[in-house]
Design an enzyme around this catalytic site. Structure first.
Site, mmCIF file in Angstrom:
data_model
loop_
_atom_site.group_PDB
_atom_site.id
_atom_site.type_symbol
_atom_site.label_atom_id
_atom_site.label_comp_id
_atom_site.label_asym_id
_atom_site.label_seq_id
_atom_site.Cartn_x
_atom_site.Cartn_y
_atom_site.Cartn_z
ATOM 1 N N CYS A 114 0.810 -1.218 0.000
ATOM 2 C CA CYS A 114 0.000 0.000 0.000
ATOM 3 C C CYS A 114 0.844 1.269 0.000
ATOM 4 O O CYS A 114 0.363 2.348 -0.377
ATOM 5 C CB CYS A 114 -0.951 0.008 1.186
ATOM 6 S SG CYS A 114 -2.127 -1.372 1.182
ATOM 7 N N HIS A 250 -3.288 7.463 1.966
ATOM 8 C CA HIS A 250 -3.690 6.129 1.534
ATOM 9 C C HIS A 250 -5.101 5.886 2.043
ATOM 10 O O HIS A 250 -5.400 6.077 3.220
ATOM 11 C CB HIS A 250 -2.717 5.089 2.103
ATOM 12 C CG HIS A 250 -3.180 3.677 1.927
ATOM 13 N ND1 HIS A 250 -3.702 3.198 0.747
ATOM 14 C CD2 HIS A 250 -3.209 2.635 2.804
ATOM 15 C CE1 HIS A 250 -4.019 1.922 0.894
ATOM 16 N NE2 HIS A 250 -3.739 1.562 2.125
ATOM 17 N N ASN A 280 -10.132 0.107 -0.348
ATOM 18 C CA ASN A 280 -8.669 0.152 -0.275
ATOM 19 C C ASN A 280 -8.109 -0.404 -1.573
ATOM 20 O O ASN A 280 -8.186 -1.604 -1.826
ATOM 21 C CB ASN A 280 -8.192 -0.675 0.926
ATOM 22 C CG ASN A 280 -6.687 -0.630 1.127
ATOM 23 O OD1 ASN A 280 -5.944 -0.229 0.241
ATOM 24 N ND2 ASN A 280 -6.236 -1.062 2.290
#
EC number: 2.3.1.180
Length: 323
Positions: A114, A250, A280
């Site tokens: 990520c 993020h 996500n």
């Protein structure tokens, strides 16, 4: 005068299939309310059968080139941040290079889960500052739907697919914080936390594997480490959070985003949030949020942005840039 890596264009792509939370109610002991209350996610996009990470990345890349008014031949390098490349090798980046018709320059992948886009931005910035390239495209692209355990309600409802692309080009600046472009970078990793976020497969096991996560532990590390890395990146250039126009984080979980903003002393009015629509998307989440934030009219030229992310590894970091 000094050289800066300045944003020249931005674009994104989301697969056509939109998956609302209600779709998971058919197969899991979960609900729309449960998912929203714990993550802030309302829907996400899933790639179609046969649609690969490089396909998504190429669509985002074309959008960024159009935004910048450039051709693929104008690029010196192309970096793709991804944990879900089409094949073990070659890199997804070389596949995007081919699909764009870019026959010069070079292309490679960055894998920091990520945090991948932040790490890729740092590499692109270094290439420009060193004089090796004048213009580089940085893409975050993922098809995390391919590594979900659809029986694990704690993970499979959280992730989505998508891609975002950003073009950086060398421009002269005044060597102060009024310059446009990347102003500072802060990167970290600590492999001792590997087991709280990982995929239980890979080349050595001859399996693809599924994503596994200890949610509470990841949450605890995320809020602490994201606020710290963002603050450190600002400290490096003698700035503080009061000067930040936008945090572009993020997009993992609304509670992590809120907790990080609170630790930095910033209002959610200063945060670009897309997690409700995308879920996500790992390395794709920051460039997606940057592109959507610009399209919404939130991010404007001259704004000071902080992007920060944490992912498996653990790997985390932040970039401060003036749009």
């Amino acid at each position: 005068m000094t050289k800066r890596a300045v944003v020249a264009g931005i674009g994104h792509y989301l697969p056509d299939r939109v998956v609302p939370n209600s779709e998971f109610e058919k197969s899991l002991d979960t609900s729309d309310d449960w998912i929203r209350s714990r993550s802030g996610i309302e829907r996400r996009h899933f790639a179609a059968e046969g649609q690969t990470t490089s396909d998504l990345a190429t669509r985002a890349a074309k959008a960024a080139l159009e935004d910048a008014g450039l051709e693929a031949s104008d690029l010196d390098a192309l970096i793709v941040a991804t944990s879900t490349a089409d094949l073990t090798f070659p890199s997804a980046a070389t596949m995007v290079q081919a699909q764009l018709g870019m026959t010069g320059g070079f292309a490679f992948d960055v894998q920091a889960v990520c945090a991948g886009f932040v790490f890729a931005l740092a590499n692109a910035n270094a290439l420009i500052l060193s004089g090796q390239v004048n213009r580089v495209m940085v893409i975050g692209a993922e098809t995390f739907s391919r590594i979900m355990d659809w029986n694990d309600r704690s993970t499979c409802v959280l992730f989505g697919d998508g891609a975002g692309a950003l073009i950086l080009e060398a421009q002269e600046g005044k060597n102060d914080n009024s310059d446009r472009g990347i102003l500072s970078v802060d990167l970290h990793s600590d492999g001792q936390f590997r087991d709280i976020l990982y995929v239980d497969g890979g080349v050595s096991t001859q399996t693809t594997g599924y994503l596994r996560m200890e949610g509470k532990e990841v949450f605890r590390h995320a809020v602490e480490k994201l606020a710290a890395t963002a603050t450190t990146a600002l400290d490096k250039i003698g700035m503080d959070s009061s000067e930040v126009d936008w945090i572009v984080p993020h997009q993992a979980n609304i509670r992590i985003i809120q907790g990080t903003a609170r630790k930095m002393g910033l209002s959610m009015d200063n945060v670009v949030v897309t997690v409700q629509d995308h879920g996500n998307t790992s390395a794709a989440s920051i460039p997606l949020a940057l592109s959507v934030g610009k399209a919404r009219g939130q991010i404007k030229q001259g704004d000071l942005l902080v992007t920060e992310a944490i992912g498996g590894g653990l790997a985390w970091g932040a970039v401060v840039l003036r749009w």
